[in-house]
Design a protein around this motif. Structure first.
Motif, PDB file in Angstrom:
ATOM      1  N   ALA A   1       6.673 -15.679 -31.873  1.00  0.00           N
ATOM      2  CA  ALA A   1       7.276 -16.526 -30.896  1.00  0.00           C
ATOM      3  C   ALA A   1       7.202 -18.053 -31.047  1.00  0.00           C
ATOM      4  O   ALA A   1       8.359 -18.646 -31.151  1.00  0.00           O
ATOM      5  CB  ALA A   1       6.554 -16.079 -29.397  1.00  0.00           C
ATOM      6  N   GLY A   2       5.838 -18.284 -31.448  1.00  0.00           N
ATOM      7  CA  GLY A   2       5.800 -19.771 -31.937  1.00  0.00           C
ATOM      8  C   GLY A   2       6.656 -20.088 -33.139  1.00  0.00           C
ATOM      9  O   GLY A   2       7.219 -21.275 -33.021  1.00  0.00           O
ATOM     10  N   LEU A   3       6.574 -19.203 -34.195  1.00  0.00           N
ATOM     11  CA  LEU A   3       7.060 -19.568 -35.193  1.00  0.00           C
ATOM     12  C   LEU A   3       8.742 -19.647 -35.060  1.00  0.00           C
ATOM     13  O   LEU A   3       9.500 -20.792 -35.610  1.00  0.00           O
ATOM     14  CB  LEU A   3       7.003 -18.300 -36.279  1.00  0.00           C
ATOM     15  CG  LEU A   3       7.065 -18.353 -37.802  1.00  0.00           C
ATOM     16  CD1 LEU A   3       6.039 -19.397 -38.469  1.00  0.00           C
ATOM     17  CD2 LEU A   3       6.976 -17.237 -38.357  1.00  0.00           C
TER      18      LEU A   3
ATOM     19  N   ASN B   1     -11.667  -3.591 -33.491  1.00  0.00           N
ATOM     20  CA  ASN B   1     -10.168  -3.702 -33.303  1.00  0.00           C
ATOM     21  C   ASN B   1      -9.465  -4.281 -34.300  1.00  0.00           C
ATOM     22  O   ASN B   1     -10.074  -4.817 -35.261  1.00  0.00           O
ATOM     23  CB  ASN B   1     -10.122  -4.429 -32.012  1.00  0.00           C
ATOM     24  CG  ASN B   1     -10.511  -6.085 -32.050  1.00  0.00           C
ATOM     25  OD1 ASN B   1     -10.713  -6.465 -33.180  1.00  0.00           O
ATOM     26  ND2 ASN B   1     -10.464  -6.719 -30.744  1.00  0.00           N
ATOM     27  N   LEU B   2      -8.179  -4.511 -34.006  1.00  0.00           N
ATOM     28  CA  LEU B   2      -7.350  -4.922 -35.007  1.00  0.00           C
ATOM     29  C   LEU B   2      -6.082  -5.900 -34.376  1.00  0.00           C
ATOM     30  O   LEU B   2      -5.142  -5.764 -33.928  1.00  0.00           O
ATOM     31  CB  LEU B   2      -6.416  -3.914 -35.627  1.00  0.00           C
ATOM     32  CG  LEU B   2      -7.059  -2.883 -36.834  1.00  0.00           C
ATOM     33  CD1 LEU B   2      -6.012  -1.869 -37.039  1.00  0.00           C
ATOM     34  CD2 LEU B   2      -7.401  -3.899 -37.839  1.00  0.00           C
ATOM     35  N   TYR B   3      -6.687  -7.207 -34.594  1.00  0.00           N
ATOM     36  CA  TYR B   3      -5.803  -8.402 -33.897  1.00  0.00           C
ATOM     37  C   TYR B   3      -6.135  -9.599 -34.914  1.00  0.00           C
ATOM     38  O   TYR B   3      -5.267 -10.561 -34.598  1.00  0.00           O
ATOM     39  CB  TYR B   3      -6.412  -8.584 -32.723  1.00  0.00           C
ATOM     40  CG  TYR B   3      -5.454  -8.500 -31.737  1.00  0.00           C
ATOM     41  CD1 TYR B   3      -4.125  -8.922 -31.510  1.00  0.00           C
ATOM     42  CD2 TYR B   3      -5.492  -7.010 -30.827  1.00  0.00           C
ATOM     43  CE1 TYR B   3      -3.203  -8.795 -30.580  1.00  0.00           C
ATOM     44  CE2 TYR B   3      -4.562  -6.775 -30.011  1.00  0.00           C
ATOM     45  CZ  TYR B   3      -3.527  -7.665 -29.738  1.00  0.00           C
ATOM     46  OH  TYR B   3      -2.478  -7.306 -29.188  1.00  0.00           O
TER      47      TYR B   3
ATOM     48  N   VAL C   1      -1.861   5.364 -34.546  1.00  0.00           N
ATOM     49  CA  VAL C   1      -1.027   6.467 -35.337  1.00  0.00           C
ATOM     50  C   VAL C   1      -0.998   5.962 -36.805  1.00  0.00           C
ATOM     51  O   VAL C   1      -1.275   6.731 -37.755  1.00  0.00           O
ATOM     52  CB  VAL C   1       0.338   6.733 -34.573  1.00  0.00           C
ATOM     53  CG1 VAL C   1       1.200   7.716 -35.787  1.00  0.00           C
ATOM     54  CG2 VAL C   1       0.187   7.700 -33.399  1.00  0.00           C
ATOM     55  N   GLU C   2      -0.522   4.654 -36.937  1.00  0.00           N
ATOM     56  CA  GLU C   2      -0.422   4.091 -38.232  1.00  0.00           C
ATOM     57  C   GLU C   2      -1.565   4.072 -39.071  1.00  0.00           C
ATOM     58  O   GLU C   2      -1.887   4.388 -40.083  1.00  0.00           O
ATOM     59  CB  GLU C   2       0.403   2.824 -38.227  1.00  0.00           C
ATOM     60  CG  GLU C   2       1.916   3.092 -37.915  1.00  0.00           C
ATOM     61  CD  GLU C   2       2.742   1.837 -37.661  1.00  0.00           C
ATOM     62  OE1 GLU C   2       3.878   2.007 -37.533  1.00  0.00           O
ATOM     63  OE2 GLU C   2       2.283   0.789 -37.588  1.00  0.00           O
ATOM     64  N   THR C   3      -2.799   3.855 -38.133  1.00  0.00           N
ATOM     65  CA  THR C   3      -4.004   3.680 -38.794  1.00  0.00           C
ATOM     66  C   THR C   3      -4.470   5.066 -39.052  1.00  0.00           C
ATOM     67  O   THR C   3      -5.135   5.236 -40.466  1.00  0.00           O
ATOM     68  CB  THR C   3      -5.253   2.864 -37.877  1.00  0.00           C
ATOM     69  OG1 THR C   3      -4.773   1.893 -37.383  1.00  0.00           O
ATOM     70  CG2 THR C   3      -6.429   2.757 -38.597  1.00  0.00           C
TER      71      THR C   3
HETATM   72  C1  LIG Z   1      -2.497  -4.032 -35.067  1.00  0.00           C
HETATM   73  C2  LIG Z   1      -0.859  -4.499 -34.525  1.00  0.00           C
HETATM   74  C3  LIG Z   1       0.368  -3.666 -34.844  1.00  0.00           C
HETATM   75  C4  LIG Z   1       1.290  -3.912 -34.256  1.00  0.00           C
HETATM   76  N1  LIG Z   1       2.427  -3.490 -34.786  1.00  0.00           N
HETATM   77  C5  LIG Z   1       3.771  -3.813 -34.288  1.00  0.00           C
HETATM   78  C6  LIG Z   1       4.888  -2.955 -34.945  1.00  0.00           C
HETATM   79  O1  LIG Z   1       4.856  -2.244 -35.799  1.00  0.00           O
HETATM   80  N2  LIG Z   1       6.078  -3.745 -34.332  1.00  0.00           N
HETATM   81  C7  LIG Z   1       6.145  -4.434 -33.337  1.00  0.00           C
HETATM   82  O2  LIG Z   1       7.197  -4.725 -32.766  1.00  0.00           O
HETATM   83  N3  LIG Z   1       4.978  -5.114 -32.882  1.00  0.00           N
HETATM   84  C8  LIG Z   1       3.872  -4.728 -33.297  1.00  0.00           C
HETATM   85  N4  LIG Z   1       2.615  -5.252 -32.805  1.00  0.00           N
HETATM   86  C9  LIG Z   1       2.943  -6.283 -31.537  1.00  0.00           C
HETATM   87  C10 LIG Z   1       3.344  -7.559 -32.325  1.00  0.00           C
HETATM   88  O3  LIG Z   1       2.567  -7.979 -33.208  1.00  0.00           O
HETATM   89  C11 LIG Z   1       3.280  -8.470 -31.006  1.00  0.00           C
HETATM   90  O4  LIG Z   1       3.930  -8.159 -30.029  1.00  0.00           O
HETATM   91  C12 LIG Z   1       3.544  -9.885 -31.605  1.00  0.00           C
HETATM   92  O5  LIG Z   1       2.628 -10.457 -32.584  1.00  0.00           O
HETATM   93  C13 LIG Z   1       3.548 -10.954 -30.417  1.00  0.00           C
HETATM   94  O6  LIG Z   1       3.648 -12.226 -30.868  1.00  0.00           O
HETATM   95  P1  LIG Z   1       3.324 -13.583 -30.239  1.00  0.00           P
HETATM   96  O7  LIG Z   1       4.016 -14.608 -30.847  1.00  0.00           O
HETATM   97  O8  LIG Z   1       3.460 -13.500 -28.875  1.00  0.00           O
HETATM   98  O9  LIG Z   1       1.701 -13.588 -30.368  1.00  0.00           O
HETATM   99  P2  LIG Z   1       0.743 -13.212 -31.934  1.00  0.00           P
HETATM  100  O10 LIG Z   1       1.835 -13.076 -32.905  1.00  0.00           O
HETATM  101  O11 LIG Z   1      -0.222 -12.712 -31.389  1.00  0.00           O
HETATM  102  O12 LIG Z   1       0.433 -14.918 -32.245  1.00  0.00           O
HETATM  103  C14 LIG Z   1      -0.289 -15.676 -31.189  1.00  0.00           C
HETATM  104  C15 LIG Z   1      -1.160 -16.827 -32.001  1.00  0.00           C
HETATM  105  O13 LIG Z   1      -1.638 -17.447 -31.017  1.00  0.00           O
HETATM  106  C16 LIG Z   1      -2.889 -18.140 -31.872  1.00  0.00           C
HETATM  107  N5  LIG Z   1      -3.908 -18.285 -30.572  1.00  0.00           N
HETATM  108  C17 LIG Z   1      -4.440 -17.426 -29.613  1.00  0.00           C
HETATM  109  N6  LIG Z   1      -5.150 -18.086 -28.921  1.00  0.00           N
HETATM  110  C18 LIG Z   1      -5.427 -19.326 -29.302  1.00  0.00           C
HETATM  111  C19 LIG Z   1      -6.273 -20.486 -28.727  1.00  0.00           C
HETATM  112  N7  LIG Z   1      -6.952 -20.341 -27.942  1.00  0.00           N
HETATM  113  N8  LIG Z   1      -5.806 -21.525 -29.485  1.00  0.00           N
HETATM  114  C20 LIG Z   1      -5.072 -21.814 -30.645  1.00  0.00           C
HETATM  115  N9  LIG Z   1      -4.287 -20.753 -30.877  1.00  0.00           N
HETATM  116  C21 LIG Z   1      -4.394 -19.385 -30.351  1.00  0.00           C
HETATM  117  C22 LIG Z   1      -3.226 -16.993 -32.658  1.00  0.00           C
HETATM  118  O14 LIG Z   1      -4.272 -17.658 -33.488  1.00  0.00           O
HETATM  119  C23 LIG Z   1      -1.991 -16.469 -33.079  1.00  0.00           C
HETATM  120  O15 LIG Z   1      -1.602 -17.205 -34.328  1.00  0.00           O
HETATM  121  C24 LIG Z   1       1.604  -4.827 -33.327  1.00  0.00           C
HETATM  122  C25 LIG Z   1       0.373  -5.536 -32.965  1.00  0.00           C
HETATM  123  C26 LIG Z   1      -1.062  -5.521 -33.281  1.00  0.00           C
HETATM  124  C27 LIG Z   1      -2.037  -6.054 -32.955  1.00  0.00           C
END
Ligand SMILES: Cc1cc2nc3c(=O)[nH]c(=O)nc-3n(C[C@H](O)[C@H](O)[C@H](O)COP(=O)(O)OP(=O)(O)OC[C@H]3O[C@@H](n4cnc5c(N)ncnc54)[C@H](O)[C@@H]3O)c2cc1C
Length: 429
Positions: free
Chosen positions: A17-19, A126-128, A172-174
């Motif tokens: 989202a941020g990107l 976990n995987l984050y 499932v993927e893992t």
């Molecule tokens: C293992 C895994 C597999 C996934 N596979 C899929 C898939 O196959 N297909 C799919 O569509 N979705 C998948 N998802 C879900 C998808 O990745 C998320 O929905 C997506 O990344 C959400 O984007 P976002 O921008 O909201 O947050 P994120 O991509 O999680 O980014 C959040 C950012 O905020 C930053 N942040 C957090 N807290 C702080 C803080 N306190 N201070 C400063 N920075 C902070 C983090 O460092 C990170 O860079 C997967 C998720 C995981 C964990």
């Protein structure tokens, strides 16, 4: 410490989202401060491949400053945000510095939810984060080394048992990637370990894996998993995780050296510390415009946002990408004094891969499985990756893996766990 000069817009989070928001805001000629606790964007969907020695961590991490090369209006700040004062319109960094904003987009994503189940945080992986993936990979490789020199016994079988909790795409993927590792790497690298002794158990509380897909695809995925020799426990809830394995709700104990937690999602901790209203799973409550309820000029998007009237939106990359884009457009509208518009999610479908030539995809009414879905999955993930170098590296690793059946990245590099060094995003997200 003195407050820094007031930037007009702050985007918090360098995820999907941020990107996307940064792209739109910089195109709109705005002065933006982009803040993240890491100096890179992580492509979370491929994290499991790092955890299973299929990809190197750098292949799925893209430096934020590289992204800013042609975006002169945007500054990046490496800072972990630990709190905020919504009334004073400031964020607080872990170093005690305040960052002021006129407009804010919170895009801090999600984190693993343990549902209060005892032992999960202490004993499950976990995987984050790439560090999570590297920690899991190192742990698994260490256990294989130990098992290789342990005579056949219940203790050795426990070392070789992997329990994966959660039958969604990540679980499932893992599980599928581990099964490939067992089939193609264990016989050559660990000749003293009969591959069938490496046990992979997938535990899911509901009665199906990949429950958000059409039932025909769920069944197909289940058959594929079983074909790969993965034990599936449906309708099984975890009651406790300990150093020696998992207790299921019915009393059964699964002795396991490795437990992977892929069972739940909540908002990253910071969402509850910004003085903004939160709802289910700690997510920030936003109106249909993605503006935070009762906080004009403050927006949230992606996994951290709970959209009024669309609470069921999945926490997936497409929702975050489209939400980040929409929130940024609405910030531009607000600055120009124009009315905000409501967010409408365009569902582009969902995919999950199980292993070589096996995947499922649901795009509108189109349902794909088998090799076609698998190739579509590979292509989509390559296209979505950020950065040409990363795409090239992933393409080469995948091609190598496809041709040789090998997984090249099996060196145990990282924190010295024997010295007590460890890392897990349980503590940082
Ligand atoms: C293992 C895994 C597999 C996934 N596979 C899929 C898939 O196959 N297909 C799919 O569509 N979705 C998948 N998802 C879900 C998808 O990745 C998320 O929905 C997506 O990344 C959400 O984007 P976002 O921008 O909201 O947050 P994120 O991509 O999680 O980014 C959040 C950012 O905020 C930053 N942040 C957090 N807290 C702080 C803080 N306190 N201070 C400063 N920075 C902070 C983090 O460092 C990170 O860079 C997967 C998720 C995981 C964990």
């Amino acid at each position: 410490m003195a407050a820094t000069a007031r930037p007009r817009i702050v985007v918090l989070g360098a995820g999907f989202a941020g990107l996307r928001a940064i792209r739109i805001l910089s195109r709109g000629g705005q002065r933006v401060l982009w803040v993240d606790g890491r100096n890179y964007h992580t492509f979370l969907p491929l994290l499991y491949q790092v955890a299973t020695a299929g990809l190197e961590p750098q292949a799925i991490a893209y430096p934020t400053r590289s992204f800013l090369r042609r975006r002169p209006g945007v500054d990046f700040r490496l800072a972990r945000i630990v709190g905020g004062d919504a009334g004073a319109r400031t964020l607080l960094t872990g170093d005690g510095e305040q960052i002021a904003y006129e407009y804010l987009l919170v895009a801090t994503g999600g984190a693993a939810a343990d549902f209060g189940i005892p032992g999960v945080r202490a004993h499950a992986f976990n995987l984050y984060d790439v560090e999570d993936a590297r920690a899991l990979r190192n742990h698994a490789l260490e256990l294989l080394e130990r098992a290789a020199v342990t005579p056949d016994s219940p203790a050795r079988r426990a070392l070789l048992t992997f329990v994966i909790v959660g039958g969604g795409p990540t679980g499932v993927e893992t599980a599928g990637a581990l099964a490939e590792f067992r089939r193609h790497v264990v016989p050559s690298d660990y000749p003293s370990i009969p591959p069938e002794q490496l046990r992979i158990v997938l535990v899911e509380a509901r009665d199906a894996v990949l429950g958000t897909f059409a039932s025909s695809l769920q069944l197909r995925a289940r058959r594929d998993l079983e074909h790969f020799g993965i034990e599936i426990r449906l309708g099984a809830s975890v009651a406790r995780v300990g150093p020696e394995g998992v207790d299921l709700a019915g009393g059964e104990h699964l002795a396991a050296g490795t437990v992977v937690w892929a069972a739940g999602i909540r908002a990253a901790d910071v969402a509850g510390r910004l003085g903004l209203p939160t709802g289910r799973s700690g997510r920030i409550r936003v109106a249909s415009t993605l503006e935070v309820v009762d906080h004009p000029g403050v927006f949230a998007a992606g996994d951290v946002a709970l959209v009024e009237g669309a609470e069921g939106l999945p926490q997936v990359a497409q929702v975050a990408i489209q939400g980040g884009s929409h929130a940024a457009e609405n910030i531009l509208r607000a600055i120009a004094g124009r009315p905000l518009e409501s967010f409408r999610y365009r569902d582009k479908g969902a995919m999950a891969t199980i292993g070589r030539s096996r995947a499922i995809a649901e795009i509108g009414r189109l349902r794909l499985s088998g090799p076609l879905a698998w190739w579509a999955w590979l292509l989509l993930h390559l296209v979505m990756l950020i950065g040409f170098r990363n795409r090239l590296v992933v393409l080469i690793d995948w091609a190598w893996n496809y041709v040789t059946y090998d997984r090249g990245l099996r060196a145990i590099i990282g924190p010295d766990r024997a010295a007590g060094e460890n890392y897990a995003s349980w503590e940082t997200r």
